[in-house]
Design a protein around this motif. Structure first.
Motif, mmCIF file in Angstrom:
data_model
loop_
_atom_site.group_PDB
_atom_site.id
_atom_site.type_symbol
_atom_site.label_atom_id
_atom_site.label_comp_id
_atom_site.label_asym_id
_atom_site.label_seq_id
_atom_site.Cartn_x
_atom_site.Cartn_y
_atom_site.Cartn_z
ATOM 1 N N LEU A 52 0.837 -1.203 0.000
ATOM 2 C CA LEU A 52 0.000 0.000 0.000
ATOM 3 C C LEU A 52 0.872 1.253 0.000
ATOM 4 O O LEU A 52 0.614 2.212 -0.739
ATOM 5 C CB LEU A 52 -0.943 -0.015 1.207
ATOM 6 C CG LEU A 52 -1.899 1.164 1.317
ATOM 7 C CD1 LEU A 52 -2.797 1.249 0.087
ATOM 8 C CD2 LEU A 52 -2.750 1.050 2.585
ATOM 9 N N ALA A 53 1.939 1.219 0.792
ATOM 10 C CA ALA A 53 2.856 2.367 0.842
ATOM 11 C C ALA A 53 3.486 2.604 -0.535
ATOM 12 O O ALA A 53 3.590 3.749 -1.003
ATOM 13 C CB ALA A 53 3.928 2.122 1.894
ATOM 14 N N ALA A 54 3.864 1.505 -1.209
ATOM 15 C CA ALA A 54 4.472 1.628 -2.541
ATOM 16 C C ALA A 54 3.467 2.188 -3.543
ATOM 17 O O ALA A 54 3.818 3.005 -4.414
ATOM 18 C CB ALA A 54 4.997 0.271 -2.996
ATOM 19 N N CYS A 55 2.208 1.764 -3.424
ATOM 20 C CA CYS A 55 1.163 2.256 -4.338
ATOM 21 C C CYS A 55 0.913 3.747 -4.114
ATOM 22 O O CYS A 55 0.738 4.509 -5.079
ATOM 23 C CB CYS A 55 -0.124 1.462 -4.152
ATOM 24 S SG CYS A 55 -0.045 -0.197 -4.843
ATOM 25 N N LYS A 56 0.919 4.155 -2.854
ATOM 26 C CA LYS A 56 0.733 5.583 -2.551
ATOM 27 C C LYS A 56 1.888 6.391 -3.142
ATOM 28 O O LYS A 56 1.689 7.487 -3.668
ATOM 29 C CB LYS A 56 0.670 5.798 -1.036
ATOM 30 C CG LYS A 56 -0.640 5.347 -0.433
ATOM 31 C CD LYS A 56 -0.669 5.609 1.063
ATOM 32 C CE LYS A 56 -2.021 5.232 1.642
ATOM 33 N NZ LYS A 56 -1.993 5.147 3.108
ATOM 34 N N ASN A 57 3.068 5.820 -3.070
ATOM 35 C CA ASN A 57 4.247 6.474 -3.626
ATOM 36 C C ASN A 57 4.143 6.624 -5.149
ATOM 37 O O ASN A 57 4.471 7.685 -5.701
ATOM 38 C CB ASN A 57 5.488 5.661 -3.234
ATOM 39 C CG ASN A 57 6.748 6.421 -3.530
ATOM 40 O OD1 ASN A 57 6.895 7.568 -3.104
ATOM 41 N ND2 ASN A 57 7.638 5.819 -4.297
ATOM 42 N N VAL A 58 3.649 5.590 -5.811
ATOM 43 C CA VAL A 58 3.455 5.653 -7.270
ATOM 44 C C VAL A 58 2.436 6.747 -7.598
ATOM 45 O O VAL A 58 2.640 7.533 -8.536
ATOM 46 C CB VAL A 58 2.987 4.278 -7.828
ATOM 47 C CG1 VAL A 58 2.472 4.408 -9.249
ATOM 48 C CG2 VAL A 58 4.106 3.252 -7.760
ATOM 49 N N ARG A 59 1.341 6.792 -6.853
ATOM 50 C CA ARG A 59 0.317 7.835 -7.073
ATOM 51 C C ARG A 59 0.953 9.216 -7.016
ATOM 52 O O ARG A 59 0.712 10.073 -7.866
ATOM 53 C CB ARG A 59 -0.776 7.770 -5.989
ATOM 54 C CG ARG A 59 -1.834 6.735 -6.168
ATOM 55 C CD ARG A 59 -2.880 7.085 -7.208
ATOM 56 N NE ARG A 59 -3.624 8.314 -6.985
ATOM 57 C CZ ARG A 59 -4.696 8.458 -6.230
ATOM 58 N NH1 ARG A 59 -5.170 7.410 -5.569
ATOM 59 N NH2 ARG A 59 -5.315 9.607 -6.133
ATOM 60 N N GLN A 60 1.788 9.401 -6.008
ATOM 61 C CA GLN A 60 2.403 10.705 -5.781
ATOM 62 C C GLN A 60 3.470 11.025 -6.826
ATOM 63 O O GLN A 60 3.443 12.066 -7.471
ATOM 64 C CB GLN A 60 3.030 10.695 -4.366
ATOM 65 C CG GLN A 60 2.923 11.997 -3.639
ATOM 66 C CD GLN A 60 1.526 12.609 -3.723
ATOM 67 O OE1 GLN A 60 0.529 11.931 -3.479
ATOM 68 N NE2 GLN A 60 1.452 13.858 -4.122
ATOM 69 N N GLU A 61 4.403 10.071 -6.991
ATOM 70 C CA GLU A 61 5.612 10.335 -7.789
ATOM 71 C C GLU A 61 5.380 10.175 -9.294
ATOM 72 O O GLU A 61 5.951 10.918 -10.087
ATOM 73 C CB GLU A 61 6.751 9.384 -7.370
ATOM 74 C CG GLU A 61 7.151 9.496 -5.911
ATOM 75 C CD GLU A 61 7.696 10.872 -5.557
ATOM 76 O OE1 GLU A 61 8.474 11.420 -6.363
ATOM 77 O OE2 GLU A 61 7.327 11.397 -4.475
ATOM 78 N N GLU A 62 4.594 9.167 -9.683
ATOM 79 C CA GLU A 62 4.465 8.894 -11.120
ATOM 80 C C GLU A 62 3.181 9.464 -11.708
ATOM 81 O O GLU A 62 3.107 9.736 -12.897
ATOM 82 C CB GLU A 62 4.479 7.379 -11.390
ATOM 83 C CG GLU A 62 5.840 6.760 -11.124
ATOM 84 C CD GLU A 62 5.822 5.256 -11.343
ATOM 85 O OE1 GLU A 62 5.168 4.788 -12.291
ATOM 86 O OE2 GLU A 62 6.469 4.554 -10.554
ATOM 87 N N LEU A 63 2.166 9.604 -10.857
ATOM 88 C CA LEU A 63 0.859 10.014 -11.392
ATOM 89 C C LEU A 63 0.475 11.418 -10.923
ATOM 90 O O LEU A 63 -0.641 11.866 -11.186
ATOM 91 C CB LEU A 63 -0.225 9.003 -10.990
ATOM 92 C CG LEU A 63 0.014 7.548 -11.428
ATOM 93 C CD1 LEU A 63 -0.986 6.611 -10.773
ATOM 94 C CD2 LEU A 63 -0.076 7.426 -12.954
ATOM 95 N N GLY A 64 1.391 12.084 -10.225
ATOM 96 C CA GLY A 64 1.135 13.447 -9.759
ATOM 97 C C GLY A 64 -0.115 13.544 -8.882
ATOM 98 O O GLY A 64 -0.832 14.540 -8.926
ATOM 99 N N GLY A 65 -0.377 12.469 -8.123
ATOM 100 C CA GLY A 65 -1.527 12.463 -7.214
ATOM 101 C C GLY A 65 -2.819 12.013 -7.871
ATOM 102 O O GLY A 65 -3.813 11.762 -7.200
ATOM 103 N N LYS A 66 -2.791 11.873 -9.214
ATOM 104 C CA LYS A 66 -4.027 11.496 -9.931
ATOM 105 C C LYS A 66 -4.248 9.978 -9.889
ATOM 106 O O LYS A 66 -3.360 9.233 -9.533
ATOM 107 C CB LYS A 66 -3.930 11.937 -11.392
ATOM 108 C CG LYS A 66 -3.855 13.436 -11.575
ATOM 109 C CD LYS A 66 -4.343 13.801 -12.978
ATOM 110 C CE LYS A 66 -4.380 15.300 -13.177
ATOM 111 N NZ LYS A 66 -3.018 15.889 -13.239
#
Ligand code: AR6
Length: 184
Positions: A52-66
């Motif tokens: 879950l932490a890694a997925c949140k990181n992807v949302r933030q870093e790769e998807l700009g929160g989207k």
């Protein structure tokens, strides 16, 4: 059931994808990447909270929160899973108007395979994306999944691509579709 396509094996199995020892497993996620029910819930439970932490990181870093758009794919590690990687993709919600949803489902398989190839993954297991909570008809989905995988394997070899079906009924549907395709 197993069949060879240009040096790669496609395998159909009945089982729990969280137990797969392939290099990567694919998650039928939703756009939030924050987990859910079905196979998504099972993968998050088995991988542990680092996922879950890694997925949140992807949302933030790769998807700009989207949110992750339908048909696209991202990759994380597998943490407590036997698989090294989890490739998360979002299937289309079936609304019954066909073609657009079919293209999006094909995109899920193609984008997941491309990401796996980019990470030098040699074996990958898919669940039957979108055919649970998202209600995509299994028969149609099986054809799209297998056609997209076979087409991809014509240009790029994997040691194994496994479809992990969660019921005997789904397995039979995928088996019939695969048999029809290889008979052509
Ligand atoms: N191993 C393999 N297949 C499984 C497993 C498992 N452990 N558990 C369920 N399946 P679904 P979707 C099968 O609903 O339709 C989630 O809440 C299941 O029987 O998991 O793409 C997400 O967060 C079915 O054949 O995914 C999304 O909100 C297939 O996996 C939404 O559901 C897909 O069913 C995605 O819906």
């Amino acid at each position: 059931m197993k069949t060879m396509i240009d040096g790669s094996t496609i395998e159909l199995q009945i089982g729990d994808i969280t137990k797969q020892r392939t290099d990567a497993i694919v998650n039928a996620a939703n756009g939030t990447l924050l987990g859910g029910g079905g196979v998504d819930g099972a993968i998050h439970r088995a991988a542990g909270k680092e996922l879950l932490a890694a997925c949140k990181n992807v949302r933030q870093e790769e998807l700009g929160g989207k949110e992750l758009p339908t048909g696209e794919a991202v990759i994380t590690r597998g943490y407590q899973l036997p698989a090294t990687y989890v490739i998360h993709t979002v299937g289309p919600v079936w609304k019954g108007n066909g073609q657009h949803e079919e293209v999006l489902l094909a995109n899920c398989y193609r984008n997941a395979l491309q990401l796996a190839a980019d990470y030098q993954v040699s074996s990958i297991a898919f669940p039957s994306i979108a055919t649970g909570v998202y209600h995509f008809p299994v028969n149609k989905a099986s054809r799209i999944a297998l056609e997209t995988i076979i087409h991809f394997l014509r240009g790029q070899a994997f040691e194994r691509v496994v479809m992990t079906l969660f019921s005997e009924k789904d397995y039979e549907v995928y088996k019939t579709s695969l048999e029809e395709m290889i008979a052509k």
